[in-house]
Write an enzyme that holds these catalytic residues in place. Structure first.
Site, PDB file in Angstrom:
ATOM      1  CG  HIS A 137       0.017   0.446  -6.220  1.00 42.34           C
ATOM      2  ND1 HIS A 137       0.514   1.433  -7.054  1.00 42.34           N
ATOM      3  CD2 HIS A 137       0.017  -0.696  -6.969  1.00 42.34           C
ATOM      4  CE1 HIS A 137       0.805   0.930  -8.225  1.00 42.34           C
ATOM      5  NE2 HIS A 137       0.497  -0.362  -8.221  1.00 42.34           N
ATOM      6  CB  SER A 170      -0.536  -1.722 -10.971  1.00 43.39           C
ATOM      7  OG  SER A 170       0.724  -1.973 -10.410  1.00 43.39           O
ATOM      8  CG  ASP A 222       1.563   3.928  -5.200  1.00 41.95           C
ATOM      9  OD1 ASP A 222       2.084   2.862  -4.821  1.00 41.95           O
ATOM     10  OD2 ASP A 222       0.885   4.012  -6.243  1.00 41.95           O
TER      11      ASP A 222
END
Length: 245
Positions: free
Chosen positions: A226, A76, A198
């Site tokens: 995610h 991320s 996602d």
């Protein structure tokens, strides 16, 4: 091999992935300041007002441990932290593995980031008003995999453990950053791992990152949500193994 966690998480999020590489690599895990067991007194609002502050911490870890030519695995927001660090000290990074990366979350002319500016303003306002409530509502959506509610519950608990004031500041830095111009300058070998469905980093974003980073590889995992490091660790391990071979 360095593993770096995303917003609202800590190094524990790599517990199903990192051990698979211990036989072949020296593995390094850490918590960003404000997360996990990090020293909260080390937080400096000025330093951490941009992702560059977190990239500086990553460089300090590499140098303190005498690491060079590492494989950096960033999830991320840590994907862009790794990109920034690799541009500042390319000799420290042989390759990058970017899991669910996004260089910009807000849509722009000709660019789909997945959120409007109003969406991000609403998200940040909600987080400012009620950190616990925001965490309980957002974490399951971010995790995806509604048929496995225990995953959403784990992410919710992780979000709720994060220092609220630091979490609010980190969220603002994360969701308002724009690192698109950094991508074409990346020289490290790069693997992009993209999930389906996602809500944080859609497939178009993964494809954009792939197009912008020279000679990068893009793998779209069968995983959804995610956080494939929790929901589909075997897929993540397999993809990384093929890349580092």
């Amino acid at each position: 091999m360095i593993f770096s966690h995303g917003f609202g998480c800590d190094q524990n999020m790599w517990r199903f992935v990192a051990p698979a590489f211990e036989a072949d690599f020296k593995t390094v895990l850490f918590d960003h300041v404000g997360a996990g067991r990090s020293d909260l007194t080390a937080y400096d609002a000025g330093k951490y007002s941009s992702l560059a502050g977190y990239a500086d911490d990553l460089l300090k870890i590499c140098r303190a441990l005498g690491l060079t030519q590492t494989v950096f695995v960033g999830h991320s927001v840590s994907a862009m932290i790794g990109v920034i660090a690799s541009l500042q000290a390319p000799e420290l990074f042989e390759s990058l593995v970017l899991v669910g990366p996004s260089p910009r979350y807000i849509n722009d002319d000709g660019y789909l980031g997945g959120f409007s500016a109003a969406d991000i303003d609403e998200l940040l306002t909600s987080l400012d008003d009620n950190h616990m409530g925001w965490s309980a509502a957002m974490a399951p959506a971010i995790m995806g995999n509604p048929d496995r509610p225990e995953l959403g519950e784990e992410l919710t608990n992780s979000f709720c453990r994060t220092d609220p004031e630091i979490a609010k500041a980190f969220a603002r830095v994360t969701f308002t950053s724009d690192n698109r111009s950094d991508l074409p300058n990346v020289t490290a070998r790069t693997l992009i791992l993209q999930c389906r469905n996602d809500v944080i980093a859609c497939e178009e974003v993964g494809e954009f990152v792939h197009r912008q980073i020279p000679n990068s590889q893009l793998i779209v995992l069968n995983a959804s949500g995610h956080c494939p490091n929790l929901s589909a660790p075997d897929e993540v391990i397999s993809a990384i193994r093929r890349f580092v071979r």
